[in-house]
Design a protein around this motif. Structure first.
Motif, PDB file in Angstrom:
ATOM      1  N   ALA A 164      22.331 -16.067   3.795  1.00  0.00           N
ATOM      2  CA  ALA A 164      22.733 -14.698   4.355  1.00  0.00           C
ATOM      3  C   ALA A 164      22.239 -14.810   5.794  1.00  0.00           C
ATOM      4  O   ALA A 164      21.119 -15.606   6.106  1.00  0.00           O
ATOM      5  N   GLU A 165      22.538 -13.932   6.787  1.00  0.00           N
ATOM      6  CA  GLU A 165      22.348 -13.709   8.166  1.00  0.00           C
ATOM      7  C   GLU A 165      22.377 -12.374   8.593  1.00  0.00           C
ATOM      8  O   GLU A 165      23.028 -11.556   7.876  1.00  0.00           O
ATOM      9  N   ASN A 166      21.650 -11.924   9.638  1.00  0.00           N
ATOM     10  CA  ASN A 166      21.706 -10.678  10.032  1.00  0.00           C
ATOM     11  C   ASN A 166      21.555  -9.642   8.696  1.00  0.00           C
ATOM     12  O   ASN A 166      21.999  -8.686   8.612  1.00  0.00           O
ATOM     13  N   THR A 167      20.322 -10.131   8.137  1.00  0.00           N
ATOM     14  CA  THR A 167      20.031  -9.201   6.925  1.00  0.00           C
ATOM     15  C   THR A 167      18.412  -8.981   6.868  1.00  0.00           C
ATOM     16  O   THR A 167      17.739  -9.675   7.023  1.00  0.00           O
ATOM     17  N   THR A 168      18.400  -7.722   6.103  1.00  0.00           N
ATOM     18  CA  THR A 168      17.021  -7.166   5.882  1.00  0.00           C
ATOM     19  C   THR A 168      16.632  -7.620   4.516  1.00  0.00           C
ATOM     20  O   THR A 168      17.493  -7.012   3.592  1.00  0.00           O
TER      21      THR A 168
END
Length: 370
Positions: free
Chosen positions: A231-235
Motif C-alpha cells: 500500500a502507498e498513500n495509506t495511514t
C-alpha cells in the motif's frame, strides 16, 4: 375560476406522483420453504430501481449459486458466520454460503453487502496471489460500496476507472485478500476492524496497484501469522500485526505511508522500533493478553479476543503508555468487530413454545441486536 383550475391541476400532480416504498425481499433456496425468491439473482432483478430495497439472503444447507451483477442500489444481508460459536446469534445456525461471484456495477453506488460467507475458492490458510480470478469473489467496480461483517476469500476492486469511497468493515479474511486490479485511482478506501490471515508469507492480504492509491486508511485491524500488505498513500493506525516470525509479515515501506500507534510482535515494513509506539515488548503476559492462546480452532474469530472474560480489549498492563490501550486491533475503536459477523439488526436466536391447550398456546421469542 382561474383559482379553481390551478387547484385541480395541483391535485392532479399530487395524485399522479408515485410514492416509492422500499421493500424487504426474502431469499431462501431450501426446498419447500415459503419465501419470495430461491436465488439471489432473482431477488436483485426484482428489486426496485427508485428505492433501496433490502434483500435478506437466509441461511441454508445448500450454497447459493449463480453469479450476480448488481446494477441498482440495494442492501444485501445474510445471517453471519461462525453462528454456533457465539451465543445468541441466530435460531437457524446455517449461513448464507455464496458459491458465486457478486459484482457491484454501474448503478449500484451506495449498496451494502453484509453477513454473507464465501463457500469455496481457497483451501487451508493460504490464498495464492496468482489465482485472484479463481474461486468465489466479490467485485467492486463503482463508487460508494460498503462490505460489512462478511467472511470472504477474494474482494477485488476492479478499478478500470477511478473509484471513490469504498468501505470494508468488520470482515474476516481467513485466508483472504483485498486487491485492486485496474489502472484507475482508488481514492478513500477504508479497511477497518477486520481480521486477516494468510499463512504463506509470500501471499498478499492487501494489494494496491502502484501509483493508484489515494487517501487509503487501514486501521483497527488484526493481522495474524503471515501477512503481506502492499500500500502507498495509506495511514496505518491502531492495527495489531502479530507475525509468527520476523519474516512472516511484510508491509510496503513506501515513504508516502504514515504509521501511528500500531502494535506488532516484530518490526514490520517502514515502522521502526520506538517510533510512534509502534512496537511493544513481547512478554508472555502481553502475548496472552492479545490472544487467548488456549485450544479451539484458530480459524474462528473468538480465538482472537483477550484471555480475560471481563473485557474483549487486551493490553491492560500499561505496556503501551501514552495511547489508548483500548483502541487496538479488530475489537477496538468506536465500531469494533462483532463476533460471528452479526449485522446491526435484530435477530431471533431462540423460540420456545409451550404445549397447546385448546386453541391457545404460549410462545416466547428471544431476539437481540449485536
Amino acid at each position: 375560476m382561474i383559482i379553481m383550475k390551478r387547484l385541480i391541476l395541483l391535485l392532479s400532480c399530487v395524485v399522479l406522483t408515485p410514492v416509492i416504498h422500499a421493500k424487504v425481499l426474502r431469499v431462501n433456496n431450501t426446498a419447500n420453504m415459503a419465501t419470495d425468491y430461491t436465488t439471489l439473482l432473482a431477488a436483485v432483478g426484482a428489486a426496485a430501481i427508485d428505492a433501496v430495497d433490502t434483500i435478506h439472503i437466509e441461511g441454508s444447507v445448500a450454497p447459493y449459486t449463480g453469479n450476480v451483477t448488481v446494477n441498482k442500489k440495494v442492501v444485501i444481508i445474510g445471517p453471519g458466520y461462525f453462528l454456533p460459536s457465539t451465543a445468541e446469534t441466530q435460531y437457524n445456525k446455517e449461513t448464507a454460503k455464496l458459491d458465486c461471484n457478486i459484482t457491484f456495477d454501474t448503478g449500484s453506488a451506495g449498496s451494502v453487502l453484509a453477513g454473507v460467507v464465501h463457500h469455496t475458492g481457497a483451501s487451508g490458510y493460504s490464498v495464492n496471489t496468482s489465482s485472484y480470478g479463481t474461486g468465489n469473489k466479490v467485485v467492486i467496480q463503482t463508487n460508494d460500496i460498503s462490505i460489512i461483517s462478511c467472511k470472504l476469500f477474494y474482494l477485488e476492486i476492479n478499478n478500470a476507472q477511478p473509484l471513490n469511497n469504498i468501505t470494508v468493515q468488520r470482515c474476516f479474511f481467513n485466508p483472504g485478500v483485498i486487491t485492486a486490479t485496474g489502472a484507475g485511482v482508488v481514492a478513500n478506501l477504508t479497511i477497518t476492524n477486520c481480521f486477516f490471515r494468510n499463512d504463506n508469507a509470500g501471499y498478499l492480504v492487501i494489494n494496491g496497484a502502484a501509483g493508484k492509491q489515494s487517501g487509503w486508511r487501514i486501521s483497527q485491524n488484526t493481522f495474524y501469522n503471515a501477512f503481506n500488505v502492499v500500500a502507498e498513500n495509506t495511514t496505518f493506525t491502531n492495527n495489531v500485526f502479530y507475525g509468527s516470525s520476523a519474516a512472516a509479515g511484510t508491509i510496503t515501506t513506501s515513504s508516502t505511508n504514515a504509521y501511528t500507534d500500531n502494535v506488532m510482535r516484530y518490526a514490520v515494513g517502514g515502522m521502526a522500533n520506538g517510533v510512534d509506539r509502534n512496537i511493544i515488548p513481547l512478554t508472555t503476559v502481553v502475548e496472552n493478553q492479545w490472544f487467548s492462546r488456549t485450544g479451539g480452532d484458530a480459524a474462528i474469530d473468538i480465538y482472537y479476543t483477550s484471555a480475560s472474560s471481563s473485557t474483549e480489549c487486551p493490553l491492560r498492563d500499561g505496556s503501551d503508555p501514552g495511547s489508548d490501550a483500548k483502541s487496538k486491533g479488530m475489537y477496538g475503536g468506536g465500531a469494533p468487530y462483532v463476533k460471528s459477523g452479526m449485522f446491526g439488526i435484530p435477530s431471533v436466536y431462540d423460540i420456545v413454545m409451550d404445549a397447546e391447550v385448546g386453541d391457545n398456546f404460549n410462545m416466547v421469542i428471544k431476539a437481540r441486536t449485536h
